[in-house]
Enzyme design. Structure first.
Site, PDB file in Angstrom:
ATOM      1  N   LYS A  36      39.516  10.079   0.206  1.00  0.00           N
ATOM      2  CA  LYS A  36      39.190   9.019  -0.758  1.00  0.00           C
ATOM      3  C   LYS A  36      38.949   9.615  -2.148  1.00  0.00           C
ATOM      4  O   LYS A  36      39.365   9.050  -3.153  1.00  0.00           O
ATOM      5  CB  LYS A  36      37.965   8.230  -0.265  1.00  0.00           C
TER       6      LYS A  36
ATOM      7  N   GLN B  72      30.340   5.197   4.321  1.00  0.00           N
ATOM      8  CA  GLN B  72      31.275   5.650   5.354  1.00  0.00           C
ATOM      9  C   GLN B  72      30.720   5.372   6.752  1.00  0.00           C
ATOM     10  O   GLN B  72      29.599   5.757   7.077  1.00  0.00           O
ATOM     11  CB  GLN B  72      31.554   7.147   5.174  1.00  0.00           C
TER      12      GLN B  72
ATOM     13  N   ASP C 260      34.935  -2.356   0.722  1.00  0.00           N
ATOM     14  CA  ASP C 260      35.432  -2.332   2.108  1.00  0.00           C
ATOM     15  C   ASP C 260      35.644  -3.753   2.630  1.00  0.00           C
ATOM     16  O   ASP C 260      36.306  -3.954   3.647  1.00  0.00           O
ATOM     17  CB  ASP C 260      34.420  -1.613   3.019  1.00  0.00           C
TER      18      ASP C 260
END
Length: 284
Positions: free
Chosen positions: A53, A97, A120
């Site tokens: 990322k 995460q 997300d």
């Protein structure tokens, strides 16, 4: 028949290139884009994802901030950091995460992220918007699947679409996106009866069940498009998807490989979501 390989690397490069252009245009006008990534503990797979990322942010011109917390971090400490990032006007996107260490409350942490910074798209508010089709952000993996089909001009309207898997991260939103694209959608899962027969009716088959080589050639209709979301590591260390790629590619008209299919798209769509968040927050 040998299937067309749907190359996620090519598509992800095109998406990131487009994002980079827009990020630069915003930057030239004085608006910068920033993604904050929080990683708790030392899960090796999570570390690989976070590093990828960061690399993608670099390619796109998006500033990335990493917050690496120890595995002993408490809920209070993590929620305090998320609150700080929510309130920081220079941070446009927040990504925690997953998976988190077991002692942490994943649901509570996701719900604590400002929906406007939830790149997300896991927050209940963003999930609800996907249901009614009035969304700002899409979950990155299902959005990546749709982007691959768009790039290769694969029509979904009126097609029989079958999704194997009903997770909140992939299966359910995947079904909604196919539905919004006028597909006729069936969601299957571990309790589905006659799974093989249902899969054999699919014009578009999306495998997101998390079982190596689960989808075999006899489950696939001749000429179907097969999109493999799975990523599994075999005993020999090799990566494979949820689809028996070699045999299914003899039956399907198009198929995504693993690695190099849907995987690269997830991070590309995260970049797209971060850009979108930046534009929304700055009224661009």
């Amino acid at each position: 028949m040998s299937a067309l390989v749907l190359d996620g690397k090519t598509v992800s490069s095109a998406v990131k290139e487009e994002v980079a252009k827009e990020v630069k245009a915003l930057s030239d006008k004085g608006t910068n884009s920033c993604l904050a990534v929080v990683i708790v503990g030392d899960d090796p797979a999570s570390r690989v994802y976070v590093n990828n990322k960061k690399k993608a942010c670099e390619v796109c011109g998006i500033k990335s901030l990493e917050y690496a917390l120890s595995s002993s971090t408490t809920n209070e400490e993590l929620l305090s950091l998320v609150k700080e990032l929510n309130e920081n006007p220079e941070v446009n996107g927040i990504l925690v995460q997953l998976p988190l260490p077991k002692h942490l409350d994943e649901k509570l942490v996701i719900e604590s992220i400002d929906p406007k910074k939830d790149v997300d798209a896991f927050h209940a508010s963003n999930v609800g918007k996907i249901m009614i089709g009035e969304y700002d952000f899409l979950p990155c993996t299902p959005a990546g699947v749709m982007e691959i089909m768009k790039y290769y001009n694969i029509e979904t309207e009126g097609k029989d679409c079958v999704v194997i898997g009903r997770s909140n991260i992939v299966g359910k939103p995947m079904a909604m996106l196919l539905l919004h694209a006028n597909g006729t959608v069936t969601v299957t899962h571990s309790k589905t009866k006659n799974l093989k027969e249902i899969c054999r009716k699919a014009d578009i088959l999306v495998a997101a069940i998390g079982k190596a080589n689960f989808v075999t050639a006899d489950m696939v209709k001749e000429g179907a498009v097969v999109l493999d979301v799975g990523i599994n590591r075999l005993d020999n260390g090799k990566l494979c998807g949820d689809v028996d790629y070699i045999n299914v590619s003899e039956v399907a008209s198009a198929i995504t490989p693993v690695p190099g299919g849907v995987g690269p798209m997830t991070i590309a769509m995260l970049m797209k979501n971060t850009l979108k968040a930046t534009k929304l927050q700055n009224n661009c």
